[in-house]
Scaffold this active site. Structure first.
Site, short mmCIF file in Angstrom:
data_model
loop_
_atom_site.label_atom_id
_atom_site.label_comp_id
_atom_site.label_asym_id
_atom_site.label_seq_id
_atom_site.Cartn_x
_atom_site.Cartn_y
_atom_site.Cartn_z
N ASP A 30 -13.88 0.45 -33.08
CA ASP A 30 -12.81 1.06 -32.59
C ASP A 30 -11.66 0.32 -32.87
O ASP A 30 -11.65 -1.18 -33.35
CB ASP A 30 -12.99 1.01 -30.88
CG ASP A 30 -12.04 1.81 -30.23
OD1 ASP A 30 -11.38 2.73 -31.03
OD2 ASP A 30 -11.92 1.78 -29.04
N SER A 75 -18.27 10.50 -33.16
CA SER A 75 -18.92 10.84 -32.03
C SER A 75 -18.84 12.37 -31.68
O SER A 75 -18.03 13.17 -32.44
CB SER A 75 -18.28 10.26 -30.80
OG SER A 75 -16.92 10.73 -30.44
N ASN A 78 -15.31 13.01 -31.14
CA ASN A 78 -14.17 12.95 -31.90
C ASN A 78 -13.52 14.30 -32.37
O ASN A 78 -12.71 14.25 -33.22
CB ASN A 78 -14.52 12.05 -33.14
CG ASN A 78 -14.59 10.50 -32.62
OD1 ASN A 78 -15.52 9.97 -33.09
ND2 ASN A 78 -13.76 10.08 -31.76
C1 FPP Z 1 -12.26 4.40 -33.81
O1 FPP Z 1 -11.21 3.93 -33.81
C2 FPP Z 1 -12.94 4.95 -35.13
C3 FPP Z 1 -13.48 6.20 -35.55
C4 FPP Z 1 -13.42 7.23 -34.61
C5 FPP Z 1 -13.87 6.13 -36.88
C6 FPP Z 1 -14.95 5.06 -37.41
C7 FPP Z 1 -14.95 5.14 -38.60
C8 FPP Z 1 -14.86 4.16 -39.81
C9 FPP Z 1 -14.92 2.69 -39.21
C10 FPP Z 1 -14.66 4.28 -40.89
C11 FPP Z 1 -15.89 4.68 -41.85
C12 FPP Z 1 -17.16 4.37 -41.42
C13 FPP Z 1 -18.16 4.55 -42.32
C14 FPP Z 1 -19.27 4.70 -41.91
C15 FPP Z 1 -17.85 4.80 -43.80
P1 FPP Z 1 -10.04 4.96 -33.45
O2 FPP Z 1 -9.26 5.86 -34.47
O3 FPP Z 1 -10.37 5.64 -31.94
O4 FPP Z 1 -8.77 3.82 -33.12
P2 FPP Z 1 -7.60 3.71 -31.97
O5 FPP Z 1 -8.42 3.56 -30.81
O6 FPP Z 1 -6.75 2.48 -32.45
O7 FPP Z 1 -7.08 4.88 -32.06
#
Ligand code: FPP
Length: 252
Positions: A30, A75, A78
């Site tokens: 996250d 998720s 998402n």
């Molecule tokens: C949460 O951060 C992250 C995600 C919803 C996406 C996770 C994806 C990656 C780490 C990139 C790629 C993964 C692979 C396997 C290639 P957020 O966007 O909710 O952050 P925030 O809470 O700061 O808004």
């Protein structure tokens, strides 16, 4: 019924708190959005930085004794993000798989995906299948990527399949217990996670591995995912080794 013949044993879990590191680490990655926004960049910039971080973390697993690494990439909730962000993430997953396929195979990583593939686009599903196929003979790190994954959704899908087996006479309701149900989960070939880490300062599990994490140890850390390092993972693994895991029992 789902075959469970290759279910991995969970002896790596440090049941007696003897200082052993975690065998299975699961990570809620996250903080990509905040990482990007603090730099005045769009959220997708953070997701790209996060994808680079995945490589470093996968690479350090053997030296830390981590045999199973499970990461939460997208998720079931998402999809509520903007169309631009969802499309950007899907494109990033396609690119990541295409780009990393050879390196993962060469590093002896076995990749699996968990989650519901029905809503994912055909090209992405094809790449996921291909990556699973290309790495299925590897016996190094087991990398599991949760994509369109939700713990409740997983349990609901598992229950549906179980009910179908009951209706077909393949399974008796009397045989449904704590051993049977997990055989229907997406994770049926994996041991339960020993340590669940969430980055970015949020202290919740957001529908991740609900059944499997019943006895996991948790670490909620402030670091945003793109800043998370192998060094920090090593520190958390050492901290895990010092914990006293009793699994509900009392030490004699
Ligand atoms: C949460 O951060 C992250 C995600 C919803 C996406 C996770 C994806 C990656 C780490 C990139 C790629 C993964 C692979 C396997 C290639 P957020 O966007 O909710 O952050 P925030 O809470 O700061 O808004």
């Amino acid at each position: 019924m789902v075959s469970n013949t290759d279910t991995a044993p969970s002896e790596g879990a440090s049941e007696d708190g003897t200082g052993q590191g975690p065998r299975h680490v699961a990570i809620i990655m996250d903080g990509n959005g905040r990482w990007a926004q603090s730099r005045g960049r769009p959220r997708l910039f953070g997701h790209h930085a996060g994808a680079k971080r995945v490589r470093e973390i996968v690479e350090c697993c053997p030296s830390l004794g981590i045999k199973y690494l499970t990461i939460f990439a997208f998720s079931t909730e998402n999809w509520k993000r903007t169309q631009v962000e969802v499309a950007g993430l899907m494109s990033l997953f396609r690119r990541y798989i295409s780009k990393e396929m050879k390196a993962l195979a060469a590093r002896n990583v076995r990749v699996r995906f968990i989650g519901d593939r029905v809503r994912l686009d055909a090209k992405l599903v094809q790449l996921m299948d291909q990556l699973e196929e290309e790495t299925k003979g590897n016996d190094g790190t087991n990398l599991t990527i949760a994509l369109n994954y939700g713990g409740r959704d997983e349990v609901a899908r598992a229950t549906k399949r179980l009910a179908q087996d009951v209706a077909a006479g393949k399974l008796s309701p009397d045989d449904v217990d704590e051993e049977t149900l997990p055989k229907y989960l997406d994770t049926h070939v994996l041991p339960d996670p020993d340590l669940v880490i969430r980055t970015s300062g949020e202290a919740r599990i957001s529908n991740f591995l609900l059944w499997q994490s019943a006895y996991a140890e948790y670490e909620f850390i402030d670091t945003l995912w793109p800043d998370f390092t192998a060094e920090e993972l090593g520190r958390l693994c050492r901290g895990y080794g010092a914990r006293d895991r009793r699994f509900g029992a009392v030490k004699t």
